[in-house]
Write an enzyme that holds these catalytic residues in place. Sequence first.
Site: not given
Length: 353
Positions: A45, A76, A98-101, A103, A105, A145
């Site tokens: 993204e 994701e 974009q953020f590990a949070d 990931i 899905p 985030h």
Amino acid sequence: MSEAQTKNAPVSEQDATRRLNMIEAINDALDVSMAKDPDVVVMGEDVGYFGGVFRCTAGLQDKYGKTRVFDTPISECGIIAVAVGMGAYGLRPVPEIQFADYIYPGLDQLISEAARLRYRSAGEYIAPMTVRSPFGGGIFGGQTHSQSPEAIFTHVSGLKTVIPSTPYDAKGLLISAIEDNDPVIFFEPKRIYNGPFSGYYDKPAQPWKRFDESVVPEGHYSIPLGKARRVTEGDRVTILAYGTMVHVVEEVCKQKGIEADILDLRTLVPLDIEAIEASVERTGRCLIVHEATRTSGFGAELSALVTERCFYHLEAPVERVTGFDTPYPHSLEWAYFPGPIRIGEALDKILAE
């Protein structure tokens, strides 16, 4: 020149080098890998035209075109699924989450497909993909985030998990991850993206002490996955850390005058258990520090391994300093971090026993 020689040699004795922060080192690693191997592609993204939310992929689309550096829909699961197919086809995709949070899905594709493809196909197909993602706190990103989900991936057989703490390591480890034939989760500590900072001093309003940016060699070099880095050498206590916490524990030991054997794990899977075992057998004490929540965090696995392998050498119980078992706070982020107070108290306790 070996890695150790490169890091310890004066700048004048090295090949061409630059001082880079971690963002720049990651961008350089992607550039070097793409120039070396036309099968390497970058996707995610906003990684193309915009260059990524943290600018890690800036300029790569202009250099390599839209077929090798391209934006994806906000999916994701789809990003990871496409990367698995690309890897099986023969490409080496480097998807960015974009953020590990975000990931979660994609977990089904990572766990059920990417991690098992080699075994399921009896080695006929592989998934040589490197999933990059910023992780951890440091930007007041709150619950959505700032998470540190590394323990989830270390539990999955078939995935490798890498977390650098310096620009030098970020470039060398990322190149190794891209060239690896197995799927790699590459977590980038966003708190030290622009340069490592030394801990915090109870209040975030106080100025942070800036460390020098790493001297990073030009061109291609790699750091083997599964090899820890000794940050400082000492015989009083072994401290195991990774990512941002490496710099925090180093600063605490400096402030308290403790000669600690600090090991930067670099990669959680594969883990350099030999280096850990040798250090703990020498010091007789072990402190583990990570930012993620305590319960079932990777520190629990480290504690079990140290106890199993070094029990008769231990002079005190293994201690852990971690994040709290709560949703990640927004306004109280700096209280959530393992910092000088909690780490110092743990060191006092373990050294007194």
